[in-house]
Design an enzyme around this catalytic site. Structure first.
Site, PDB file in Angstrom:
ATOM      1  N   LYS A   1       0.845  -1.201   0.000  1.00 45.22           N
ATOM      2  CA  LYS A   1       0.000   0.000   0.000  1.00 45.22           C
ATOM      3  C   LYS A   1       0.887   1.260   0.000  1.00 45.22           C
ATOM      4  O   LYS A   1       2.122   1.164   0.131  1.00 45.22           O
ATOM      5  CB  LYS A   1      -0.951  -0.080   1.194  1.00 45.22           C
TER       6      LYS A   1
ATOM      7  N   TYR B   1     -12.090  -2.064  -2.242  1.00 41.97           N
ATOM      8  CA  TYR B   1     -12.544  -2.323  -0.870  1.00 41.97           C
ATOM      9  C   TYR B   1     -14.072  -2.306  -0.757  1.00 41.97           C
ATOM     10  O   TYR B   1     -14.599  -2.033   0.316  1.00 41.97           O
ATOM     11  CB  TYR B   1     -11.930  -1.300   0.084  1.00 41.97           C
TER      12      TYR B   1
ATOM     13  N   ASN C   1      -0.872  -0.344   7.764  1.00 45.63           N
ATOM     14  CA  ASN C   1      -0.348  -1.709   7.957  1.00 45.63           C
ATOM     15  C   ASN C   1       0.330  -2.291   6.702  1.00 45.63           C
ATOM     16  O   ASN C   1       0.443  -3.501   6.531  1.00 45.63           O
ATOM     17  CB  ASN C   1      -1.435  -2.642   8.511  1.00 45.63           C
TER      18      ASN C   1
ATOM     19  N   HIS D   1      -1.556  -5.537   1.554  1.00 42.63           N
ATOM     20  CA  HIS D   1      -2.852  -6.189   1.367  1.00 42.63           C
ATOM     21  C   HIS D   1      -2.616  -7.579   0.793  1.00 42.63           C
ATOM     22  O   HIS D   1      -1.721  -7.759  -0.040  1.00 42.63           O
ATOM     23  CB  HIS D   1      -3.715  -5.387   0.387  1.00 42.63           C
TER      24      HIS D   1
ATOM     25  N   GLU E   1      -9.832  -9.713  -7.424  1.00 49.28           N
ATOM     26  CA  GLU E   1      -8.862  -8.624  -7.271  1.00 49.28           C
ATOM     27  C   GLU E   1      -7.846  -8.620  -8.416  1.00 49.28           C
ATOM     28  O   GLU E   1      -7.453  -7.562  -8.905  1.00 49.28           O
ATOM     29  CB  GLU E   1      -8.171  -8.741  -5.911  1.00 49.28           C
TER      30      GLU E   1
HETATM   31  P1  DAT Z   1      -6.989  -7.184   5.848  1.00 51.59           P
HETATM   32  O1  DAT Z   1      -6.243  -6.056   5.172  1.00 51.59           O
HETATM   33  O2  DAT Z   1      -6.150  -7.870   6.873  1.00 51.59           O
HETATM   34  O3  DAT Z   1      -7.624  -8.133   4.875  1.00 51.59           O
HETATM   35  P2  DAT Z   1      -9.638  -6.049   6.221  1.00 51.59           P
HETATM   36  O4  DAT Z   1      -9.961  -6.552   4.862  1.00 51.59           O
HETATM   37  O5  DAT Z   1     -10.583  -6.380   7.332  1.00 51.59           O
HETATM   38  O6  DAT Z   1      -8.180  -6.515   6.683  1.00 51.59           O
HETATM   39  O7  DAT Z   1      -9.513  -4.456   6.174  1.00 51.59           O
HETATM   40  C1  DAT Z   1      -8.882  -3.824   5.098  1.00 51.59           C
HETATM   41  C2  DAT Z   1      -8.003  -2.717   5.631  1.00 51.59           C
HETATM   42  O8  DAT Z   1      -8.822  -1.758   6.291  1.00 51.59           O
HETATM   43  C3  DAT Z   1      -7.000  -3.166   6.691  1.00 51.59           C
HETATM   44  O9  DAT Z   1      -5.814  -3.665   6.117  1.00 51.59           O
HETATM   45  C4  DAT Z   1      -6.768  -1.910   7.443  1.00 51.59           C
HETATM   46  C5  DAT Z   1      -8.110  -1.218   7.389  1.00 51.59           C
HETATM   47  N1  DAT Z   1      -8.890  -1.487   8.616  1.00 51.59           N
HETATM   48  C6  DAT Z   1      -9.457  -2.653   8.981  1.00 51.59           C
HETATM   49  N2  DAT Z   1     -10.089  -2.555  10.149  1.00 51.59           N
HETATM   50  C7  DAT Z   1      -9.932  -1.272  10.551  1.00 51.59           C
HETATM   51  C8  DAT Z   1     -10.340  -0.522  11.675  1.00 51.59           C
HETATM   52  N3  DAT Z   1     -11.063  -1.074  12.654  1.00 51.59           N
HETATM   53  N4  DAT Z   1      -9.978   0.783  11.745  1.00 51.59           N
HETATM   54  C9  DAT Z   1      -9.260   1.352  10.769  1.00 51.59           C
HETATM   55  N5  DAT Z   1      -8.832   0.714   9.662  1.00 51.59           N
HETATM   56  C10 DAT Z   1      -9.166  -0.582   9.555  1.00 51.59           C
HETATM   57 MG    MG Z   2      -9.171  -7.878   3.527  1.00 50.41          MG
END
Ligand code: DAT
Ligand code: MG
Length: 177
Positions: free
Chosen positions: A36, A76, A139, A142, A153
């Site tokens: 990212k 997303y 973080n 992805h 994707e």
């Molecule tokens: P991942 O990236 O591990 O698949 P996800 O699909 O649940 O996780 O979420 C996508 C991204 O959104 C994640 O990498 C960081 C952000 N994110 C997830 N939960 C969040 C939260 N509670 N607050 C802020 N950002 C969040």
């Molecule tokens: Mg995800």
């Protein structure tokens, strides 16, 4: 030199074929891995690519992309109802990302393990997020969460297609007979 004796220094003319019994099942599984904007800005895109290479996975595509806000929203879309969706998609479109396709046995699940848990405060040391990040909204990377979302994707990020027919000669040293 004559006769039927062969020299011990003679090189084989052709690379040996992989053994017929090599377990090829599932080695074409693919995932979408993306560094990212925070990871690209911090200069660790190459490090993340190197981890997947060293693990033994095969690269099927890699490119820098500066996505638009609406493209990030599409990526997303499953999180559209989350309160952080706006910030997340603004961030994803804030600068170039490094989009990659990786192939190999179990790459979707193993890829997720290599990234570490979503929130870096819980990510194990040794994982990408565990080693390089602190906040959930920064973080670094992805990874697709299923074979099906990987397919969606990859279609979104690589509409031109990926390099799929490539089987590096090293595979015979990556997979067990
Ligand atoms: P991942 O990236 O591990 O698949 P996800 O699909 O649940 O996780 O979420 C996508 C991204 O959104 C994640 O990498 C960081 C952000 N994110 C997830 N939960 C969040 C939260 N509670 N607050 C802020 N950002 C969040
Ligand atoms: Mg995800």
């Amino acid at each position: 030199m004559g006769g039927s004796q062969s020299s011990t220094t003679e090189q084989p003319k052709k690379a040996p074929e992989p053994p017929a019994t090599m377990n090829m099942s599932g080695i074409n599984e693919k995932t979408f891995i993306m560094v990212k904007p925070d990871g690209v800005q911090r200069g660790i895109a190459g490090e993340i690519m190197a981890r997947f290479e060293k693990k033994g996975f095969t690269s099927c595509g890699a490119k820098l992309v500066h996505a638009s806000k609406s493209f990030a929203e599409q990526h997303y879309i499953d999180l559209a109802k989350k309160p952080f969706y706006g910030g997340l998609t603004t961030f994803l479109s804030s600068g170039p990302v490094f989009a990659m396709c990786w192939k190999g046995k179990g790459v979707v699940k193993t890829g997720r393990k290599m990234l570490g848990t979503t929130n870096p405060k819980d990510s194990a040391p040794g994982t990408i997020r565990g080693d390089y990040s602190i906040d959930i909204g920064r973080n670094i990377c992805h990874g697709s969460d299923s074979v099906e979302s990987a397919e969606n994707e990859l279609n979104l990020w690589f509409p031109e297609g990926i390099i799929d027919g490539f089987a590096p000669s090293r595979l015979q040293h990556v997979y067990e007979n």
